[in-house]
Design an enzyme around this catalytic site. Structure first.
Site, mmCIF file in Angstrom:
data_model
loop_
_atom_site.group_PDB
_atom_site.id
_atom_site.type_symbol
_atom_site.label_atom_id
_atom_site.label_comp_id
_atom_site.label_asym_id
_atom_site.label_seq_id
_atom_site.Cartn_x
_atom_site.Cartn_y
_atom_site.Cartn_z
ATOM 1 N N SER A 28 -5.035 -2.583 -16.093
ATOM 2 C CA SER A 28 -4.592 -1.754 -17.222
ATOM 3 C C SER A 28 -3.533 -0.745 -16.755
ATOM 4 O O SER A 28 -3.774 0.001 -15.802
ATOM 5 C CB SER A 28 -5.825 -1.017 -17.770
ATOM 6 N N GLU B 125 3.866 -2.624 -12.132
ATOM 7 C CA GLU B 125 4.707 -2.822 -13.317
ATOM 8 C C GLU B 125 6.101 -2.243 -13.088
ATOM 9 O O GLU B 125 7.105 -2.798 -13.555
ATOM 10 C CB GLU B 125 4.075 -2.167 -14.553
ATOM 11 N N CYS C 53 -1.283 2.390 -15.971
ATOM 12 C CA CYS C 53 -1.511 3.842 -15.912
ATOM 13 C C CYS C 53 -0.537 4.564 -16.858
ATOM 14 O O CYS C 53 0.282 3.933 -17.523
ATOM 15 C CB CYS C 53 -1.290 4.339 -14.484
ATOM 16 N N ASN D 47 2.417 -3.536 -6.449
ATOM 17 C CA ASN D 47 2.350 -2.141 -6.008
ATOM 18 C C ASN D 47 2.869 -2.048 -4.563
ATOM 19 O O ASN D 47 2.441 -2.801 -3.691
ATOM 20 C CB ASN D 47 0.890 -1.674 -6.096
ATOM 21 N N CYS E 229 3.251 3.688 -15.931
ATOM 22 C CA CYS E 229 3.680 2.331 -16.298
ATOM 23 C C CYS E 229 3.657 2.151 -17.818
ATOM 24 O O CYS E 229 4.535 1.495 -18.375
ATOM 25 C CB CYS E 229 2.802 1.304 -15.594
ATOM 26 N N ASP F 171 -3.070 6.810 -5.508
ATOM 27 C CA ASP F 171 -2.250 5.983 -6.400
ATOM 28 C C ASP F 171 -2.396 6.364 -7.872
ATOM 29 O O ASP F 171 -1.469 6.189 -8.653
ATOM 30 C CB ASP F 171 -2.606 4.503 -6.211
ATOM 31 N N HIS G 167 4.498 1.386 -8.642
ATOM 32 C CA HIS G 167 3.327 0.668 -9.118
ATOM 33 C C HIS G 167 3.792 -0.761 -9.430
ATOM 34 O O HIS G 167 5.002 -1.026 -9.498
ATOM 35 C CB HIS G 167 2.790 1.341 -10.378
#
Lengths: 181, 181
Positions: free
Chosen positions: B113, B88, B115, B75, B118, B178, B86
């Site tokens: 996990s 990912e 979002c 991130n 992503c 975020d 982010h």
């Protein structure tokens, strides 16, 4: 002659251009919501054309808060060798870091129906309204967006369709890469 | 003493570290799928810690194709003043432009996990498998991902939970920004 002009102005295809000539300064007061939609979509189209001029994929987007453009962008897969800079993502990135309360006052315009990634970004930030130029050449997960509470308005503009269909015909491989096909 | 060591190695919390010591070179042949999962998650954790060291939000990710890391990221909201980077997304961006056939051979690892955004990127590129470090401090739309055909494996690692819960406690406003809250 006058009648022809009026007809052209009334047709969806020329409405954006027509409204732009009426509405050149970006002031939205006194214009109907739909007039404003065409005005801002025309700005997104300018972004798409800018991208095309750079050798990129012609999709553009603007982020509007309280009637003002606070971010604009276009697909930069080619220009930045990017896997994530779709038009809406570039637009959100250019708008910078915003708070949730800001995004809630925003409308995002895109010349094309947002894909899964861009829809996801819109859902993450809970942008309540998405105005799209068309969804005939590509359609993202609009039903899912609606289910999650996002309002979608499709202006179904020939200009947006033409930009995309011309591009897809010319560079099908690049387009497929962009949508993960 | 030996028994204690074995017990520690068996527990989820220490397994990543333990496997990393066994499995230091990134060669995945001869290791079980779960051993490899912990090995690669440890690489994602390294990314998360790198982000934390830079003053950022501690979430890390790696993209693995045929047992090899082809992209890694963390991130970078703070570091790059970014609304879209982010972990990912940064990882996918660093992996570069890939073809659909490449993404289909990939597994993406994230310490948290994914979002909506992503998840959307993973859906766009049809990455078939997502391995997550935990989903207790934040849970993205996992049910929707599964419905769309993505396999999700949650390693539920205490290390990942601790990194996030410590961070959320220290910087709740940044964390809320975020995730669009």
């Amino acid at each position: 002659m006058k009648k022809n002009k009026a007809l052209r102005a009334k047709s969806t295809e020329y409405r954006a251009e027509f409204l732009h000539s009426l509405h050149p300064c970006g002031k939205t007061a006194g214009y109907s919501a739909m007039e404003n939609n065409f005005y801002f979509m025309n700005e997104a189209i300018k972004e798409a054309r800018k991208g095309l001029g750079e050798g990129g994929i012609p999709i553009g987007s603007v982020l509007v808060k309280n009637g003002k453009i606070i971010g604009r962008g276009h697909n930069r897969r080619v220009q930045k060798k990017s896997a994530i800079l779709h038009a809406e993502m570039d637009c959100l990135e250019n708008a910078g870091r915003l708070k949730a309360r800001d995004y809630k006052k925003c409308v995002i315009y895109s010349t094309l129906s947002p894909c899964d990634m861009c829809t996801g970004a819109i859902l993450l930030y809970k942008i309540p309204k998405v105005i799209i130029g068309e969804n005939k050449t590509f359609k993202g997960p609009e039903a899912y967006s609606k289910k999650r509470g996002i309002k979608i308005v499709n202006l179904d503009m020939r200009e947006c369709r033409n930009i995309m269909s011309d591009f897809i015909l010319k560079k099908p491989e690049l387009w497929n890469e962009d949508i993960g096909v």
